[in-house]
Design an enzyme around this catalytic site. Structure first.
Site, PDB file in Angstrom:
ATOM      1  N   ARG A   1     -55.228  21.767-128.000  1.00 39.30           N
ATOM      2  CA  ARG A   1     -56.009  22.955-127.633  1.00 39.30           C
ATOM      3  C   ARG A   1     -55.071  24.140-127.456  1.00 39.30           C
ATOM      4  O   ARG A   1     -54.006  23.989-126.862  1.00 39.30           O
ATOM      5  CB  ARG A   1     -56.695  22.743-126.298  1.00 39.30           C
ATOM      6  CG  ARG A   1     -57.195  21.369-126.096  1.00 39.30           C
ATOM      7  CD  ARG A   1     -58.643  21.321-126.295  1.00 39.30           C
ATOM      8  NE  ARG A   1     -59.078  19.940-126.222  1.00 39.30           N
ATOM      9  CZ  ARG A   1     -60.332  19.584-126.373  1.00 39.30           C
ATOM     10  NH1 ARG A   1     -61.242  20.503-126.610  1.00 39.30           N
ATOM     11  NH2 ARG A   1     -60.664  18.327-126.301  1.00 39.30           N
ATOM     12  N   VAL A   2     -55.488  25.304-127.911  1.00 41.78           N
ATOM     13  CA  VAL A   2     -54.589  26.449-127.764  1.00 41.78           C
ATOM     14  C   VAL A   2     -54.390  26.822-126.298  1.00 41.78           C
ATOM     15  O   VAL A   2     -53.340  27.322-125.924  1.00 41.78           O
ATOM     16  CB  VAL A   2     -55.036  27.680-128.572  1.00 41.78           C
ATOM     17  CG1 VAL A   2     -55.004  27.380-130.060  1.00 41.78           C
ATOM     18  CG2 VAL A   2     -56.401  28.155-128.150  1.00 41.78           C
ATOM     19  N   ASP A   3     -55.374  26.533-125.461  1.00 42.67           N
ATOM     20  CA  ASP A   3     -55.194  26.823-124.027  1.00 42.67           C
ATOM     21  C   ASP A   3     -54.080  25.975-123.436  1.00 42.67           C
ATOM     22  O   ASP A   3     -53.594  26.255-122.347  1.00 42.67           O
ATOM     23  CB  ASP A   3     -56.472  26.489-123.232  1.00 42.67           C
ATOM     24  CG  ASP A   3     -57.643  27.321-123.695  1.00 42.67           C
ATOM     25  OD1 ASP A   3     -57.404  28.327-124.379  1.00 42.67           O
ATOM     26  OD2 ASP A   3     -58.788  26.950-123.377  1.00 42.67           O
ATOM     27  N   ASP A   4     -53.732  24.911-124.104  1.00 41.25           N
ATOM     28  CA  ASP A   4     -52.713  23.994-123.590  1.00 41.25           C
ATOM     29  C   ASP A   4     -51.329  24.244-124.183  1.00 41.25           C
ATOM     30  O   ASP A   4     -50.386  23.531-123.869  1.00 41.25           O
ATOM     31  CB  ASP A   4     -53.112  22.537-123.898  1.00 41.25           C
ATOM     32  CG  ASP A   4     -54.393  22.121-123.184  1.00 41.25           C
ATOM     33  OD1 ASP A   4     -54.677  22.690-122.111  1.00 41.25           O
ATOM     34  OD2 ASP A   4     -55.094  21.242-123.694  1.00 41.25           O
TER      35      ASP A   4
END
Ligand code: ATP
Ligand code: MG
Length: 692
Positions: free
Chosen positions: A560-563
């Site tokens: 995930r890009v948030d990660d």
């Protein structure tokens, strides 16, 4: 507009599979270093020759047409189904560009059909009436059942008639809270038959989560069962439903009918709590209804179901799918990505409470007249060999599961696998998270005896069906890569500014144009649909996932890009570091998150679960860190290794890094919504081990 094709054109230059059978048995787990992404694994010549898509050239030819002429390509596939009335023109219309106004996607509008009819009646007319549609394997070895297509249709019709009798009409919602009994797909199909909108809630969710969903979609009927056994545990589903219905009633919405299936192997009827007037036993009423039921013909754009996402990144989103495009897309993806043939026996371990159970336990396979195994139990009960026992028992030829299961079985040792023949297996599949190359190899070498291609399918609740996936037989695979886009799918990788980047690169994974299986809205909240998926990078559907494309055009999901973790300016995807850790022979599972670091901006904090029987030690810690250094580089070396007997996972088995991030930074009072966690106690365990 065909710029995109360049990324897959390199396929044409790859040697064909002929004569190149991989000798991967020789690769010792853990010894394959960074170069492993360059290893190509070829399907056998024999496999390719018989495959629907036997070569890169054939794929390219079909892919090109699907992009140049989507209307023609998808109309041809749609024509294989029964339509009461053919769709109008244009075949599809879309606006994915928020700057141009409301986001809208429509496929086959004006076409009148029914997905239940196409799964059952149509396949019976084609001569499959006596073919097994569902094999059911109960929790206890030795308890089983089956239904032919004829029998399945009769069961579906009886329930459909009952639902109509209690007042369910086209467009009404029905909540289904059932374990993996045959009654679960039966209930979904019965709703579809009468045009009702099903909302399946995974039968592991708490009363509170169930109540939220009930209050959101306001169903006429809730369908459940009294209890279920999973492994050695008994879960009293009816009690959970009672609590959820009470909560909903307190908040002003009462459900009139609660249809309850008696699962007597788990709990006797007499021990089930009952509310007269509202509750009805399935077995008491359903058999009284006729075994035929007229179909409610619906528009291709009429809603089929509502389903909440897994909740890995926060509050689940109520994804809405419609009928026609979803039907065409799940059927086509199932056929090609698993190279499905009528003689196959197919087993997907996912629960119907998730999108995988909708598209690839129920609709996709049944639209293809496949024989599907439905398993009620747990994969490690009575022991870790259960899956292969089931594979041998039903002669399963296509086996589709999740990396979390592969890693957990890998941890238990090879004997559980080698004890069984597994000769019937032909194709394997993976979904849910990136599959680490070392888990891929174990799955391929051991489970599939180096004979079965692995379809590592990247997709989402939102996409309805596979988006980036191998087509077994078409081209060589790279362990850990989801390979190339499915027909009609135009993935693009964009940078922070939303500019499409070409060639070998990494960035944000978006999709450029619509595909038939795309979701049409978030239920009751079109604005959230637009802001969540179409605002970050105007002009594109944004998946939320990071991705890189290698020199051969293969796509690699990086998490995930948030990660994404940014260490001294290096952007590092979680998948890469986790795969390096898992490649260590003593590491069963790993989850990494970023923590604040004075000098580097962020540092890497790794949670690791060890292989059964291994003790955590300072030596092992050093070894794990040096494995990452060697495979990725010194910049990616974890600052901290946190030993984790278990990891927080969603109920569909995905690691929830959001919670790990809070534990890593010791923000323990900010853990957030943990309602979708499978086992909340692992969180306390991790906190207790934090400074040991
Ligand atoms: P939420 O959106 O509520 O956070 P979720 O994204 O986990 O939940 P799903 O729709 O079930 O809900 O999962 C889709 C996600 O799973 C993808 O966005 C991706 O991150 C991951 N995923 C699925 N299949 C693969 C795969 N083959 N390779 C890599 N990642 C995958
Ligand atoms: Mg998601």
């Amino acid at each position: 507009t065909l710029n995109h094709l360049r990324h897959v054109e390199s396929l044409a230059t790859l040697p064909s599979g002929a004569g190149r059978i991989p000798k991967l048995n020789a690769v010792i787990l853990g010894e394959s270093l960074a170069s492993e992404e360059d290893d190509l694994v070829f399907p056998s010549d024999d496999f390719s020759r018989r495959a629907h898509i036997p070569s890169p050239q054939k794929y390219l030819e079909m892919y090109r047409r699907s992009i140049e002429d989507p209307a023609g390509f998808w109309s041809d596939i749609a024509s294989q189904f029964y339509w009461k009335k053919r769709w109008g023109q244009p075949v599809y219309s879309e606006n994915l560009d928020i700057r141009k106004g409301r986001i809208e996607i429509e496929w086959f509008k004006g076409g009148i059909s029914n997905i239940c009819y196409n799964c059952l009646d149509r396949n019976i007319e084609l001569g499959n009436g006596e073919k097994i549609a569902l094999f059911w394997e109960g929790n206890e070895p030795g308890t089983d059942g089956s239904l032919t297509y004829n029998q399945l249709l009769q069961r579906v019709c009886q329930l459909a008639n009952y639902l109509k009798d209690v007042g369910v009409q086209k467009g009404d919602a029905v909540v289904i809270y059932l374990p993996m009994l045959m009654e679960l797909p039966i209930a979904m199909l019965a709703c579809a038959r009468i045009g009702a909108v099903h909302s399946v809630v995974f039968a592991g969710f708490s009363a509170e989560s169930l109540a939220q969903r009930i209050m959101d979609c306001k169903p006429k009927v809730v369908i459940t069962c009294n209890a279920v056994r999973r492994g050695s545990k008994i879960i009293h589903l009816k009690d959970i439903v009672d609590a959820a219905l009470a909560e909903s009633a307190q908040n002003g919405f009462s459900v009139d009918v609660c249809l309850t299936y008696e699962n007597h192997s788990a709990l006797e009827k007499s021990k089930t709590k009952w509310q007269e007037g509202r509750d009805t036993w399935w077995q008491d009423v359903i058999t009284k209804f006729p075994t035929t039921c007229d179909v409610e013909w619906v528009d291709a754009e009429d809603p089929l179901f509502l389903l909440y996402t897994s909740g890995s990144t926060g509050k689940p989103k109520g994804v809405l799918h419609t009928t026609g495009g979803y039907m065409v897309y799940t059927a086509a993806t199932f056929k090609y990505a698993f190279d499905y043939k009528p003689s196959d026996v197919y087993w997907c371990t996912a629960d119907c409470g998730w999108i995988t159970g909708h598209s690839y336990v129920t609709y996709g396979p049944l639209l293809n007249a496949a024989t599907v195994v439905v398993f009620e139990g747990a994969p490690n009960y009575p022991d870790s060999g259960r899956c292969w026992d089931i594979v041998d028992k039903y002669k399963v030829s296509i086996f589709y599961t999740a990396p979390t299961l592969v890693r957990s079985l890998m941890r238990e040792g090879d004997e559980y696998v080698t004890r069984y023949s597994r000769k019937s297996l032909r194709v394997l599949g993976s979904v849910g998270e990136p599959i680490n190359p070392s888990a891929w190899r174990w799955f391929f070498n051991l489970v599939g005896d180096s004979r079965c291609p692995i379809s590592d399918t990247w997709w989402q609740t939102e996409t309805g069906g596979f988006m980036i996936t191998p087509l077994p037989g078409a081209w060589p695979q790279k362990p850990g890569s989801a390979t190339f886009p499915f027909f009609g799918v135009q993935p693009v990788i964009v940078n922070e500014k939303g500019v499409e980047i070409e060639g070998e690169c990494s960035g944000y994974l978006c999709v450029k144009s619509s595909w038939p299986g795309a979701f049409r809205t978030l239920y009751g909240d079109h604005e959230r649909y637009e802001t969540t998926y179409f605002s970050a990078f105007p002009g594109y559907y944004f998946s939320g996932d990071g991705c890189s494309r290698d020199k051969d055009g293969y796509y690699w999901l990086t998490g995930r890009v948030d990660d994404v973790i940014n260490v001294s300016g290096h952007r590092i995807g979680t998948a890469e570091v986790e795969s390096a850790l898992v490649s260590h022979p003593q590491c069963a599972e790993a989850a990494v998150v970023g923590v604040e670091h004075e000098v580097k901006g962020q540092g890497i904090y790794a949670f690791v679960t060890l292989v059964e029987g291994v003790q955590y030690s300072e030596d092992l810690r050093k070894n794990l860190v040096s494995t990452v250094r060697k495979q990725i580089g010194a910049f990616a070396a974890p600052e901290k290794i946190h030993w984790a007997p278990g990891l927080p996972k969603t109920r569909s088995g995905k690691i929830m890094r959001r919670i790990l991030r809070k534990i890593a930074s010791r923000q323990l009072d900010e853990l957030g919504d943990t309602s979708t966690l499978a086992d909340p106690t692992v969180v306390d365990e991790l906190i207790a081990l934090a400074d040991s």
